[in-house]
Scaffold this active site. Structure first.
Site, short mmCIF file in Angstrom:
data_model
loop_
_atom_site.label_atom_id
_atom_site.label_comp_id
_atom_site.label_asym_id
_atom_site.label_seq_id
_atom_site.Cartn_x
_atom_site.Cartn_y
_atom_site.Cartn_z
N LYS A 133 19.27 44.65 -19.38
CA LYS A 133 18.25 44.02 -20.21
C LYS A 133 18.19 42.55 -19.89
O LYS A 133 19.22 41.88 -19.85
CB LYS A 133 18.60 44.22 -21.71
CG LYS A 133 17.56 43.64 -22.64
CD LYS A 133 16.42 44.60 -22.87
CE LYS A 133 15.19 43.95 -23.48
NZ LYS A 133 14.26 43.35 -22.46
N GLN B 96 23.30 36.59 -18.99
CA GLN B 96 22.70 37.61 -19.86
C GLN B 96 23.73 38.65 -20.32
O GLN B 96 23.65 39.16 -21.42
CB GLN B 96 21.54 38.29 -19.11
CG GLN B 96 20.53 38.96 -20.02
CD GLN B 96 19.47 38.01 -20.55
OE1 GLN B 96 18.91 37.20 -19.81
NE2 GLN B 96 19.18 38.08 -21.83
N LYS C 150 18.48 40.64 -14.84
CA LYS C 150 17.45 39.60 -14.79
C LYS C 150 16.63 39.81 -13.54
O LYS C 150 17.10 40.39 -12.57
CB LYS C 150 18.09 38.21 -14.73
CG LYS C 150 17.17 37.09 -15.14
CD LYS C 150 17.16 36.92 -16.64
CE LYS C 150 16.13 35.93 -17.11
NZ LYS C 150 16.31 35.61 -18.53
N GLY D 5 10.03 38.93 -20.75
CA GLY D 5 9.53 37.66 -20.24
C GLY D 5 10.63 36.62 -20.05
O GLY D 5 11.76 36.79 -20.50
N ASP D 6 10.27 35.56 -19.38
CA ASP D 6 11.09 34.36 -19.22
C ASP D 6 10.09 33.28 -18.78
O ASP D 6 8.88 33.43 -19.06
CB ASP D 6 12.22 34.58 -18.19
CG ASP D 6 13.29 33.48 -18.24
OD1 ASP D 6 14.19 33.56 -19.08
OD2 ASP D 6 13.22 32.53 -17.43
N ASN E 242 7.08 28.81 -24.56
CA ASN E 242 7.36 29.75 -25.66
C ASN E 242 8.55 29.31 -26.51
O ASN E 242 8.46 29.25 -27.74
CB ASN E 242 7.58 31.15 -25.06
CG ASN E 242 8.06 32.12 -26.12
OD1 ASN E 242 9.24 32.40 -26.24
ND2 ASN E 242 7.13 32.61 -26.93
N SER F 71 14.21 41.57 -28.73
CA SER F 71 13.78 42.58 -27.76
C SER F 71 14.46 43.91 -28.06
O SER F 71 13.85 44.98 -27.97
CB SER F 71 14.14 42.15 -26.33
OG SER F 71 13.19 41.23 -25.82
P1 NDP Z 1 7.67 29.05 -20.56
O1 NDP Z 1 7.17 29.37 -19.22
O2 NDP Z 1 6.93 29.50 -21.77
O3 NDP Z 1 7.86 27.47 -20.73
C1 NDP Z 1 8.68 26.76 -19.87
C2 NDP Z 1 8.59 25.28 -20.23
O4 NDP Z 1 9.60 24.59 -19.51
C3 NDP Z 1 7.27 24.64 -19.83
O5 NDP Z 1 6.96 23.59 -20.70
C4 NDP Z 1 7.59 24.14 -18.43
O6 NDP Z 1 6.77 23.07 -18.00
C5 NDP Z 1 9.01 23.69 -18.58
N1 NDP Z 1 9.68 23.83 -17.27
C6 NDP Z 1 9.87 24.97 -16.59
N2 NDP Z 1 10.47 24.75 -15.40
C7 NDP Z 1 10.66 23.43 -15.35
C8 NDP Z 1 11.23 22.59 -14.39
N3 NDP Z 1 11.72 23.06 -13.23
N4 NDP Z 1 11.26 21.26 -14.68
C9 NDP Z 1 10.78 20.79 -15.85
N5 NDP Z 1 10.22 21.56 -16.81
C10 NDP Z 1 10.16 22.85 -16.56
O7 NDP Z 1 9.18 29.60 -20.60
P2 NDP Z 1 10.12 29.88 -21.85
O8 NDP Z 1 9.81 28.97 -22.95
O9 NDP Z 1 10.09 31.34 -22.09
O10 NDP Z 1 11.56 29.57 -21.24
C11 NDP Z 1 12.17 28.28 -21.36
C12 NDP Z 1 13.67 28.41 -21.18
O11 NDP Z 1 14.20 29.28 -22.19
C13 NDP Z 1 14.14 29.01 -19.86
O12 NDP Z 1 15.37 28.41 -19.52
C14 NDP Z 1 14.37 30.47 -20.20
O13 NDP Z 1 15.28 31.08 -19.31
C15 NDP Z 1 14.95 30.33 -21.59
N6 NDP Z 1 14.90 31.51 -22.44
C16 NDP Z 1 13.72 32.15 -22.69
C17 NDP Z 1 13.69 33.23 -23.55
C18 NDP Z 1 12.43 33.91 -23.91
O14 NDP Z 1 12.46 34.81 -24.76
N7 NDP Z 1 11.27 33.52 -23.36
C19 NDP Z 1 14.93 33.76 -24.14
C20 NDP Z 1 16.10 32.98 -23.87
C21 NDP Z 1 16.07 31.90 -23.04
P3 NDP Z 1 5.63 23.34 -16.89
O15 NDP Z 1 4.56 24.11 -17.60
O16 NDP Z 1 5.22 21.98 -16.48
O17 NDP Z 1 6.29 24.11 -15.80
O1 2IT Z 2 16.99 34.66 -21.21
C1 2IT Z 2 16.65 35.56 -22.03
O2 2IT Z 2 17.44 36.00 -22.87
C2 2IT Z 2 15.28 36.07 -21.97
N1 2IT Z 2 14.50 35.59 -21.16
C3 2IT Z 2 14.86 37.19 -22.86
C4 2IT Z 2 15.29 38.52 -22.30
C5 2IT Z 2 14.77 39.73 -23.03
O3 2IT Z 2 15.04 40.81 -22.51
O4 2IT Z 2 14.13 39.62 -24.08
#
Ligand code: NDP
Ligand code: 2IT
Length: 449
Positions: free
Chosen positions: A94, A115, A130, A169-170, A245, A381
């Site tokens: 997952k 993860q 992942k 998603g991520d 997100n 999830s």
């Molecule tokens: P999104 O794509 O929704 O948003 C990512 C954000 O981070 C954007 O504002 C983006 O800016 C910025 N960003 C991404 N890459 C870079 C970079 N290389 N340098 C600077 N800014 C950057 O992703 P999420 O919000 O889903 O994910 C954000 C973080 O949270 C990640 O580390 C992800 O692994 C982690 N995460 C996500 C989960 C989820 O459920 N979605 C769960 C647990 C962890 P820009 O648009 O300019 O690229």
């Molecule tokens: O980093 C994370 O935990 C996620 N991107 C969410 C993974 C998931 O399966 O919901």
């Protein structure tokens, strides 16, 4: 690299370096976990004999494949995609899929490795995996995104399934992408197998509160850390990196707890709004219009946009890195500490460099590492999978209260484990050890597989 490793663990790490050349983020994630496992091998010498750690560091399966697709002009593009199925001792693999040009095997492996422990901490029956692609979704039309997702799923479908591997998603993958991926999976397999993907839209098998879950969960974790210190988020100033997100819903929950958000960002620059960030405006710009965060200041004249600005230089009580790996380094941590920051929690995966972590811990402020603090997303999830399996759909309130309970339990588990292993209030030690022991026990029970 950061702290030295225990003498039993150093050769294991050297082996990881030798077997995975050039995968620096993976090395960093493994090192950070191994730094804390010394006392575990003293208490459970059988895990050393069974080579549990060596087995955890080697993915069960790694899939790399070509994704050809055509843009709106008819030009052909070739991307590379990955799915690393890391550990299935606790349940089906997952973890999310990341679409970003920086994606390569080392990034997917660091995320998959993290993860395993994060998913273990949730208490839900999910293993660790992942995936992702070096595809850049920025500036692509909906049809281009759809064709890319369909092409990717045309290979991925044979490797996943509700009992096998459940992507989500991520970065760069939200409900739009999950929709196109699910549509293609359904078409190829001729099965409406809801539980094969999570993060689905709420009208076709998704869970209420999944969109909010990671950000909300991170803030529930912060609230628990502050509570343990006789404090709370009420009246605190907060800065959040990113505006995706995780960032958006971390801001929302922090505001509900009485905090004031004064800055957020994207990879181009930062927005500082001392009147408090207007979250409806951020949501419209990022979720509906899919524009850059710089658009914020066009409508909020009181706010400032600083291109390439450093968000960590904005004075705050609480800092929430919610963008990407290694976005918070030692220099940034010093600035935060000098400005009186009292708590840092990681909505993102591995956002703090090893040097940054050492400085935070030396200062003794509250620090929630990602594998605990951002576990609310994957936990919800698992709640989505639970609803799919029972063909049910829960209310927002019920799902959010399950999420809150899970985050409170993760906090307690990390807190108590840290105490037990002689590192009170060190949530890195608590999260790594508690996450590890559950997986190790399952691997022990399942035999050498
Ligand atoms: P999104 O794509 O929704 O948003 C990512 C954000 O981070 C954007 O504002 C983006 O800016 C910025 N960003 C991404 N890459 C870079 C970079 N290389 N340098 C600077 N800014 C950057 O992703 P999420 O919000 O889903 O994910 C954000 C973080 O949270 C990640 O580390 C992800 O692994 C982690 N995460 C996500 C989960 C989820 O459920 N979605 C769960 C647990 C962890 P820009 O648009 O300019 O690229
Ligand atoms: O980093 C994370 O935990 C996620 N991107 C969410 C993974 C998931 O399966 O919901």
């Amino acid at each position: 690299m950061a702290a030295r490793l225990d003498e039993k663990l150093e050769p294991i790490f050297q082996d990881v370096l030798r077997r995975n050349p050039g995968e620096v983020e993976f090395h960093q994630a493994v090192h950070e976990v191994l730094e804390t496992l010394g006392p575990v091998l003293v208490k459970y010498p059988e895990y050393a004999e069974q080579k549990i750690i060596q087995r955890i560091c080697e993915p069960e399966r790694q899939i790399i494949f070509r994704v050809p697709w055509q843009d709106d002009k008819g030009e052909t593009h070739i991307n590379r995609a990955f799915r690393v199925e890391f550990n299935s001792a606790l349940g089906p693999y997952k973890g999310g899929m990341r679409f970003h040009p920086s994606v390569y095997l080392g990034i997917v492996k660091f995320l998959g490795f993290e993860q395993i422990f994060k998913n273990s901490l949730t208490g839900m029956p999910i293993g660790g995996g992942k995936g992702g692609s070096d595809f850049d979704p920025k500036g692509k039309s909906d049809s281009e995104i759809m064709r890319f997702c369909q092409s990717l799923m045309t290979e991925l479908y044979r490797h996943i399934g509700e009992y096998t591997d459940v992507p989500a998603g991520d970065i760069g993958v939200g409900s739009r992408e999950i929709g196109y991926l699910f549509g293609q999976y359904k078409r190829i397999t001729n099965r409406y197998e809801s539980g094969v993907l999570t993060g689905k839209g709420v009208h076709w098998g998704g869970s209420l509160a999944r969109t909010e879950a990671t950000g909300y969960g991170t803030v529930f974790f912060v609230q628990e850390m502050l509570k343990a210190r006789g404090d709370s988020l009420d009246g605190k100033t907060v800065i959040v990196s990113g505006s995706g997100n995780v960032a958006i819903y971390a801001m929302e929950k922090a505001m509900q707890f009485g905090a004031k958000i004064i800055a957020c960002s994207d990879s181009s620059g930062i927005v500082v709004d001392q009147d408090g960030i207007d979250l409806d405006l951020v949501k419209r710009i990022k979720e509906v219009e899919r524009r850059r965060i710089s658009a914020y200041v066009e409508e909020r004249k009181s706010a400032k946009y600083i291109e390439d600005g450093n968000i960590w230089s904005v004075p705050c009580d609480v800092a929430l890195p919610c963008a990407t790996q290694n976005e918070l380094n030692g220099k940034d941590v010093k600035i935060l500490l000098d400005n009186g920051c009292i708590a840092i929690a990681e909505g993102a995966n591995m956002p703090t460099t090893p040097e940054g972590i050492q400085l935070i811990q030396a200062a003794g402020i509250a620090y929630g590492p990602g594998k605990a603090a951002n576990a609310g997303g994957v936990a919800t999830s698992a709640l989505e999978m639970q609803q799919n399996a029972s063909r049910d759909a829960w209310s927002f309130e019920h799902t959010e209260s399950r999420l809150e309970e899970i985050m409170i339990n993760i906090h307690r588990n990390c807190y108590e484990t840290a105490e037990e292993f002689g590192a009170p209030s060190n949530y890195v030690v608590g999260a790594n050890i508690a996450g590890f022991i559950k997986v190790a026990k399952a691997m022990d029970a399942l035999g050498l597989v």
